[in-house]
Write a protein that holds these residues in place. Structure first.
Motif, PDB file in Angstrom:
ATOM      1  N   VAL A 149       0.846  -1.189   0.000  1.00 51.47           N
ATOM      2  CA  VAL A 149       0.000   0.000   0.000  1.00 51.47           C
ATOM      3  C   VAL A 149       0.882   1.239   0.000  1.00 51.47           C
ATOM      4  O   VAL A 149       2.048   1.196   0.381  1.00 51.47           O
ATOM      5  CB  VAL A 149      -0.947   0.026   1.219  1.00 51.47           C
ATOM      6  CG1 VAL A 149      -1.983  -1.071   1.121  1.00 51.47           C
ATOM      7  CG2 VAL A 149      -0.186  -0.075   2.507  1.00 51.47           C
ATOM      8  N   VAL A 150       0.318   2.322  -0.449  1.00 51.80           N
ATOM      9  CA  VAL A 150       1.072   3.565  -0.511  1.00 51.80           C
ATOM     10  C   VAL A 150       1.415   4.039   0.899  1.00 51.80           C
ATOM     11  O   VAL A 150       2.529   4.413   1.194  1.00 51.80           O
ATOM     12  CB  VAL A 150       0.295   4.641  -1.286  1.00 51.80           C
ATOM     13  CG1 VAL A 150       1.049   5.954  -1.276  1.00 51.80           C
ATOM     14  CG2 VAL A 150       0.042   4.180  -2.710  1.00 51.80           C
ATOM     15  N   LEU A 151       0.443   4.012   1.780  1.00 53.76           N
ATOM     16  CA  LEU A 151       0.659   4.378   3.179  1.00 53.76           C
ATOM     17  C   LEU A 151       0.174   3.239   4.058  1.00 53.76           C
ATOM     18  O   LEU A 151      -0.839   2.606   3.760  1.00 53.76           O
ATOM     19  CB  LEU A 151      -0.140   5.634   3.548  1.00 53.76           C
ATOM     20  CG  LEU A 151       0.234   6.950   2.880  1.00 53.76           C
ATOM     21  CD1 LEU A 151      -0.769   8.039   3.251  1.00 53.76           C
ATOM     22  CD2 LEU A 151       1.627   7.384   3.297  1.00 53.76           C
ATOM     23  N   SER A 152       0.853   3.016   5.165  1.00 48.51           N
ATOM     24  CA  SER A 152       0.373   2.034   6.131  1.00 48.51           C
ATOM     25  C   SER A 152      -0.745   2.695   6.946  1.00 48.51           C
ATOM     26  O   SER A 152      -0.881   3.934   6.964  1.00 48.51           O
ATOM     27  CB  SER A 152       1.509   1.606   7.060  1.00 48.51           C
ATOM     28  OG  SER A 152       1.864   2.681   7.927  1.00 48.51           O
ATOM     29  N   TRP A 153      -1.521   1.886   7.651  1.00 41.95           N
ATOM     30  CA  TRP A 153      -2.570   2.448   8.499  1.00 41.95           C
ATOM     31  C   TRP A 153      -1.962   3.331   9.583  1.00 41.95           C
ATOM     32  O   TRP A 153      -2.535   4.372   9.936  1.00 41.95           O
ATOM     33  CB  TRP A 153      -3.437   1.346   9.100  1.00 41.95           C
ATOM     34  CG  TRP A 153      -4.425   0.787   8.120  1.00 41.95           C
ATOM     35  CD1 TRP A 153      -4.454  -0.480   7.610  1.00 41.95           C
ATOM     36  CD2 TRP A 153      -5.524   1.474   7.518  1.00 41.95           C
ATOM     37  NE1 TRP A 153      -5.490  -0.613   6.726  1.00 41.95           N
ATOM     38  CE2 TRP A 153      -6.176   0.573   6.655  1.00 41.95           C
ATOM     39  CE3 TRP A 153      -6.016   2.775   7.619  1.00 41.95           C
ATOM     40  CZ2 TRP A 153      -7.287   0.918   5.904  1.00 41.95           C
ATOM     41  CZ3 TRP A 153      -7.139   3.114   6.857  1.00 41.95           C
ATOM     42  CH2 TRP A 153      -7.758   2.201   6.019  1.00 41.95           C
ATOM     43  N   ASP A 154      -0.800   2.968  10.109  1.00 41.23           N
ATOM     44  CA  ASP A 154      -0.144   3.810  11.118  1.00 41.23           C
ATOM     45  C   ASP A 154       0.207   5.174  10.528  1.00 41.23           C
ATOM     46  O   ASP A 154       0.042   6.204  11.188  1.00 41.23           O
ATOM     47  CB  ASP A 154       1.115   3.121  11.659  1.00 41.23           C
ATOM     48  CG  ASP A 154       0.798   1.962  12.591  1.00 41.23           C
ATOM     49  OD1 ASP A 154      -0.325   1.931  13.164  1.00 41.23           O
ATOM     50  OD2 ASP A 154       1.667   1.070  12.741  1.00 41.23           O
ATOM     51  N   GLU A 155       0.702   5.183   9.288  1.00 39.30           N
ATOM     52  CA  GLU A 155       1.029   6.455   8.637  1.00 39.30           C
ATOM     53  C   GLU A 155      -0.227   7.284   8.377  1.00 39.30           C
ATOM     54  O   GLU A 155      -0.223   8.506   8.556  1.00 39.30           O
ATOM     55  CB  GLU A 155       1.772   6.195   7.318  1.00 39.30           C
ATOM     56  CG  GLU A 155       3.165   5.637   7.527  1.00 39.30           C
ATOM     57  CD  GLU A 155       3.798   5.099   6.265  1.00 39.30           C
ATOM     58  OE1 GLU A 155       5.030   5.222   6.134  1.00 39.30           O
ATOM     59  OE2 GLU A 155       3.067   4.546   5.403  1.00 39.30           O
ATOM     60  N   VAL A 156      -1.309   6.632   7.992  1.00 42.44           N
ATOM     61  CA  VAL A 156      -2.570   7.349   7.774  1.00 42.44           C
ATOM     62  C   VAL A 156      -3.053   7.958   9.087  1.00 42.44           C
ATOM     63  O   VAL A 156      -3.449   9.127   9.130  1.00 42.44           O
ATOM     64  CB  VAL A 156      -3.643   6.410   7.166  1.00 42.44           C
ATOM     65  CG1 VAL A 156      -5.013   7.088   7.146  1.00 42.44           C
ATOM     66  CG2 VAL A 156      -3.243   5.985   5.761  1.00 42.44           C
ATOM     67  N   ASP A 162      -7.748  14.895   5.456  1.00 44.52           N
ATOM     68  CA  ASP A 162      -8.941  14.066   5.544  1.00 44.52           C
ATOM     69  C   ASP A 162      -8.733  12.878   4.618  1.00 44.52           C
ATOM     70  O   ASP A 162      -8.287  13.037   3.481  1.00 44.52           O
ATOM     71  CB  ASP A 162     -10.188  14.830   5.074  1.00 44.52           C
ATOM     72  CG  ASP A 162     -10.620  15.884   6.073  1.00 44.52           C
ATOM     73  OD1 ASP A 162     -10.412  15.677   7.271  1.00 44.52           O
ATOM     74  OD2 ASP A 162     -11.162  16.912   5.642  1.00 44.52           O
ATOM     75  N   PHE A 163      -9.049  11.697   5.101  1.00 42.40           N
ATOM     76  CA  PHE A 163      -8.935  10.496   4.278  1.00 42.40           C
ATOM     77  C   PHE A 163     -10.335   9.997   3.974  1.00 42.40           C
ATOM     78  O   PHE A 163     -11.158   9.848   4.874  1.00 42.40           O
ATOM     79  CB  PHE A 163      -8.121   9.413   5.000  1.00 42.40           C
ATOM     80  CG  PHE A 163      -6.662   9.730   5.040  1.00 42.40           C
ATOM     81  CD1 PHE A 163      -5.825   9.313   4.017  1.00 42.40           C
ATOM     82  CD2 PHE A 163      -6.130  10.476   6.078  1.00 42.40           C
ATOM     83  CE1 PHE A 163      -4.477   9.622   4.038  1.00 42.40           C
ATOM     84  CE2 PHE A 163      -4.784  10.784   6.109  1.00 42.40           C
ATOM     85  CZ  PHE A 163      -3.951  10.364   5.085  1.00 42.40           C
TER      86      PHE A 163
END
Length: 186
Positions: free
Chosen positions: A47-54, A62-63
């Motif tokens: 994935v482009v970003l991990s959930w921790d990074e999000v 805003d995601f």
């Protein structure tokens, strides 16, 4: 490299987005067999970003949701579209511990979704739905969720093309991103 990019574009844009889940799975299975590849359906996806990074970035950004598999909603059955729209929202809310209020329609073009797709977004509880429509929506396509135009960015746009889309949204012609950015920025 250009042939590879053309093949990926053909599979993503011309084939996969027009298939149902069952057709897509069968197609991938055939490709894996033809190319003698292992079954990739259960492999971890990069994935482009991990959930921790999000979670770390959500105080700044805003995601929103964008479906589970980037499916073209207008080509899916009602149940498949409902699953793509709703389960994506559920996953984001579970991971972030906060409401997911916006949804960007994959591909965004008027051909990529239907009136029913917009209804399903409202049903799922989205407040904003982003499309790539350039005109004001007619009354029959308006819903309780606001449908808003968005910019589409691709790797081909580059930073200059992205800047041009943001700086001049009213004059920008999406199909000519590379040409315009080349003329503007050299």
């Amino acid at each position: 490299p250009e042939d590879r990019e053309a093949a990926v574009d053909l599979i993503n844009d011309d084939l996969a987005r027009k298939m149902s889940f069952a057709e897509r799975d069968a197609f991938i299975e055939q490709l894996e067999q033809l190319l003698e590849l292992p079954d990739t359906r259960e492999a971890e996806r990069q994935v482009v970003l991990s959930w921790d990074e999000v979670r770390e970035l959500r105080s700044i950004f805003d995601f929103g949701a964008h479906t589970l598999t980037h499916a073209e909603l207008g080509k899916l059955s009602t149940e498949d579209a409902r699953r793509e729209i709703g389960e994506c929202k559920t996953a984001i809310e579970r991971e972030l511990g906060a409401p997911c209020e916006s949804f960007a329609i994959p591909y965004g073009t008027p051909e990529a979704y239907t009136e029913e797709s917009l209804d399903l977004c409202v049903e799922a509880g989205y407040e904003l739905v982003f499309s790539l429509r350039s005109e004001i929506l007619p009354p029959e396509l308006r819903r309780s969720a606001a449908v808003v135009n968005r910019f589409g960015f691709t790797q081909r746009d580059g930073v200059a093309g992205m800047a041009a889309k943001i700086a001049w949204p009213n004059i920008f012609v999406p199909d000519h991103a590379a040409e315009i950015s080349q003329r503007l920025f050299g």
